[in-house]
Design a protein around this motif. Structure first.
Motif, PDB file in Angstrom:
ATOM      1  N   UNK A   1       0.853  -1.184   0.000  1.00 43.38           N
ATOM      2  CA  UNK A   1       0.000   0.000   0.000  1.00 43.38           C
ATOM      3  C   UNK A   1       0.891   1.237   0.000  1.00 43.38           C
ATOM      4  N   UNK A   2       0.665   2.121  -0.973  1.00 45.71           N
ATOM      5  CA  UNK A   2       1.521   3.292  -1.138  1.00 45.71           C
ATOM      6  C   UNK A   2       0.730   4.575  -0.881  1.00 45.71           C
ATOM      7  N   UNK A   3       1.371   5.471  -0.151  1.00 43.41           N
ATOM      8  CA  UNK A   3       0.807   6.783   0.159  1.00 43.41           C
ATOM      9  C   UNK A   3       1.839   7.849  -0.186  1.00 43.41           C
ATOM     10  N   UNK A   4       1.404   9.095  -0.349  1.00 42.06           N
ATOM     11  CA  UNK A   4       2.404  10.168  -0.424  1.00 42.06           C
ATOM     12  C   UNK A   4       3.265  10.143   0.840  1.00 42.06           C
ATOM     13  N   UNK A   5       4.512  10.556   0.722  1.00 43.52           N
ATOM     14  CA  UNK A   5       5.366  10.581   1.904  1.00 43.52           C
ATOM     15  C   UNK A   5       4.688  11.307   3.045  1.00 43.52           C
ATOM     16  N   UNK A   6       4.723  10.716   4.238  1.00 44.33           N
ATOM     17  CA  UNK A   6       4.033  11.312   5.377  1.00 44.33           C
ATOM     18  C   UNK A   6       4.726  12.604   5.807  1.00 44.33           C
ATOM     19  N   UNK A   7       3.917  13.578   6.211  1.00 47.88           N
ATOM     20  CA  UNK A   7       4.378  14.920   6.530  1.00 47.88           C
ATOM     21  C   UNK A   7       3.956  15.237   7.958  1.00 47.88           C
TER      22      UNK A   7
END
Length: 549
Positions: free
Chosen positions: A79-85
Motif C-alpha cells: 500500500x503506497x501513500x504520499x510521503x508522510x508529513x
C-alpha cells in the motif's frame, strides 16, 4: 522519390527518438495500491519517476507499456501513500534527547533517579546531566518533584530535566548556583516555583527555564550532525519524508543550512524561526531561505505554556488549582510583533494551548492580517477553544495545526484541569476542521512518539494504544480516515505553501512516497499501530527499506 523516401525516413526516426526519450525514466513502481491523495482521492496501481518527480500515474499495465526504467520495484501488493508529513515536530529536541537521559514513560520519581544514576556511571565525563520526558501526571504522587533528591545523589554535577511538554524543568542546587538563582524572583512569562520555605524548589516553568539553559554548553557540530542523522533514520523508518521544525534558534538554523548545503541531511524540513526580537529582525532583513530540502519562511511565537504543568493561559481558573496560567509575553508585545510580521511575507505560527491564549492570538491575527486567506497563518495546538472562538478560524482564515496524540495522552487528567464544561472545547479536531476546511496534523515529537500512524489512529479512533477508553474519547470530534490521511500529507503541505510540490502523488510533484505492509484506510482500527513501513522514498531515492524475513 528519393527525397520523399528520405523525408519520410527522417520523420520516422525523429518520432522514434522522441518516443524512446519520452519512455526513459529512472524508476517504475507497480503492482501496488496507490492512494494518490489528489483532488479526487484517486487510487492507482503504478507510477513512473524521472529526475526525482512523478511523471505518470496509472495501471501497472499502462505504466509498464509506456516507459522503460533503469529500476523497477514490484510492490507486491503493498500500500503506497504520499510521503508522510509531520506538520509540527522538534527535530533538534529529538536528536538531543537521543544523547540525553530519556525519561519518557517513567512511572515514579524513584525511576527517574535510577535512570540518572545509571547515566552518570556510564558517562562520568559529562559536565551536566541533561534529560527529558518525565511527567508527574503518570506517577502515583502527581505533585511536582523537588531538587532535594537530586542534591543527595548529584551534589556537584548540575542537572537539568525537562518535563515531557518542555514547558517546565527540574534542576538541582548546583544548576541553580551556576545560574545565580538563590531566591524566588519574578520572571516575565515564567515561574521559579517556591518550596514550603519560600526558596526555589527546583521547578522552573516556561521562560524561567532559560535562566539555567543559558549555562548549558551547546552541542558541538559533528556530534550534533550525527545525532540529527540518527533521528532522521528513525523518522524514515516510519514513513516520514517531510517535517515542520517548530521553532529554532538562529544558531540551529545556521547549522541546518550548512548541513543541507553539504548534503548531510535528506529529510525535507520546513523550519520555523523561534520568535525572539533579534531572530525576527535578522530574517526580515535577509528574507526567505528556500532550498530543495530546507525552507525557512515562517516564525514561531509562543503565547502560553502547557496544560499539564498549568502554564496554559485560561479565561477562568483551572478546575483543580487557583490559577489561570499565564502568557509568556504581554498582549502589547504580541500585538507589536504581529503587526510587524503582518507587514512582511513571513508566515506566523503561534503555540496557543489555553482558551485565553487562543482568543488573544486569533483576535490579534484578525486585527493585523490583510488578505489572510493568502497568508496561511497557523495556530499550533489550538488545544482549548472557547465556544464563541471556533468561528474565528474561518473568519480570519487561520489554519489549525493539531497533534491528535495529545488528546489520547492528556485525556486521563485533562478534565481535572478544565472541568466538565470546558473540556468539550478541548482537542476538538472535527469542530476545527468544520471551520477551516482542513487540518495540519503533526505529532509534536519528542513530546509524543514520532510514528505518524499513532496520530492517525488517535485522530480517527480517539483511543490510546490499549484501546482505552471503550467507545473513544469525545468521539464527536473524531475525523475520518480520509481526512486524517489528508492531514498528514496534502493539508500539511498546504500549511507550508508546498501543496504544488508535495503532499500527493501527481505528475510534476516530488517523488516522495511511503510503502506500508497493510492499508490504514481499511484495516480494523485496533491494527493500525501495528502496521510497519516497508519502504520510504524521497525524490525517487530509497532512504529506508525494511529487511525481509
Amino acid at each position: 522519390m528519393k527525397f520523399f523516401t528520405f523525408t519520410v525516413l527522417s520523420v520516422f526516426l525523429l518520432i522514434f527518438v522522441a518516443c524512446t526519450t519520452n519512455k526513459e525514466v529512472d524508476l517504475i513502481v507497480y503492482n501496488a495500491k496507490v492512494y494518490t491523495v489528489d483532488s479526487n482521492f484517486t487510487v492507482a496501481e503504478a507510477f513512473a519517476i524521472k529526475n526525482g518527480v512523478f511523471v505518470d500515474i496509472g495501471t501497472s499495465e499502462d505504466i509498464s507499456r509506456k516507459y522503460i526504467a533503469k529500476e523497477r520495484i514490484d510492490a507486491k501488493g503493498g500500500i503506497i501513500y504520499p510521503g508522510f508529513y509531520d506538520a509540527h515536530a522538534h527535530f533538534f529536541m529529538f536528536a538531543e534527547l537521543l544523547e540525553q537521559v530519556d525519561l519518557r514513560g517513567t512511572k515514579s520519581f524513584d525511576e527517574v533517579l535510577t535512570k540518572l544514576k545509571i547515566y552518570k556511571e556510564a558517562y562520568p565525563e559529562k559536565k551536566w546531566i541533561i534529560g527529558g520526558g518525565w511527567d508527574q501526571n503518570q506517577w502515583a504522587d502527581k505533585t511536582f518533584p523537588t531538587k532535594d533528591s537530586l542534591d543527595k545523589y548529584f551534589p556537584e554535577t548540575p542537572v537539568f530535566l525537562s518535563r515531557v511538554d518542555y514547558h517546565a524543568a527540574l534542576v538541582n542546587s548546583q544548576a541553580l548556583k551556576l545560574s545565580q538563582i538563590d531566591s524566588v524572583k519574578p520572571v516575565e512569562g515564567g515561574i521559579i516555583v517556591a518550596d514550603s520555605t519560600g526558596k526555589p524548589s527546583g521547578i522552573l516553568m516556561d521562560n524561567a527555564m532559560a535562566l539555567v539553559k543559558l549555562h548549558i554548553p551547546p552541542p558541538e557540530e559533528r556530534p550534533l550532525l550525527l545525532a540529527l542523522r540518527r533521528a532522521q533514520d528513525s523518522l524514515f523508518s516510519v514513513g516520514l519524508t517531510s517535517i515542520v521544525d517548530a521553532g529554532l534558534t538562529v544558531e540551529q538554523l545556521d547549522y541546518l543550512k550548512k548541513f543541507y548545503q553539504q548534503d548531510s541531511l535528506t529529510i525535507r524540513d520546513y523550519a520555523m524561526i523561534a520568535g525572539n526580537r533579534a531572530s525576527i529582525e535578522k530574517y526580515i532583513k535577509e528574507g526567505f531561505f528556500d532550498g530543495d530540502r530546507l525552507s525557512i519562511r515562517s516564525v514561531k511565537l509562543m503565547a502560553d505554556g502547557a496544560l499539564g504543568s498549568r502554564g496554559a493561559c485560561l479565561l477562568d481558573h483551572y478546575h483543580d488549582a487557583p490559577t489561570r496560567g499565564f502568557l509568556l509575553h504581554s498582549p502589547k508585545e504580541f500585538d507589536d510583533v504581529i503587526k510587524k510580521l503582518a507587514a512582511t511575507e513571513f508566515q506566523v505560527n503561534t503555540h496557543a494551548i489555553g482558551d485565553s491564549a487562543n482568543r488573544m492570538m486569533l483576535d490579534t491575527y484578525g486585527k493585523h492580517l490583510k488578505e489572510p486567506e493568502k497568508r496561511r497563518w497557523r495556530i499550533e495546538h489550538a488545544q482549548v477553544i472557547a465556544p464563541e472562538d471556533f468561528s474565528k478560524f474561518a473568519k480570519f482564515h487561520i489554519i489549525p495545526s493539531v497533534q491528535p496524540t495529545h488528546a489520547t495522552s492528556d485525556m486521563y487528567w485533562a478534565e481535572e484541569r478544565l472541568g466538565a464544561d470546558r473540556i468539550k472545547g478541548a482537542y476538538a479536531y472535527k469542530d476545527l476542521l468544520n471551520q477551516y476546511g482542513m487540518l495540519a496534523l503533526g505529532s509534536d515529537f519528542p513530546i509524543e512518539h514520532f510514528n505518524p500512524l499513532y496520530g492517525f489512529h488517535a485522530a480517527v479512533a480517539r483511543v490510546d494504544h490499549s484501546g482505552f477508553p471503550q467507545g473513544g474519547f469525545q468521539m464527536e470530534n473524531a475525523i475520518t480516515r480520509e481526512q486524517a490521511l489528508k492531514g498528514m500529507t496534502i493539508w500539511a503541505a498546504y500549511s507550508c505553501f508546498q501543496e504544488r510540490k508535495r503532499g500527493s502523488i501527481e505528475r510534476g510533484k516530488d517523488a516522495d512516497f511511503t510503502i506500508l505492509e497493510a492499508d490504514i484506510m481499511t484495516v480494523p482500527l485496533a491494527k493500525i499501530r501495528e502496521i510497519k513501513t516497508r519502504r520510504t522514498v524521497i525524490a525517487g531515492q530509497t532512504v529506508f527499506e525494511r529487511p525481509t524475513d
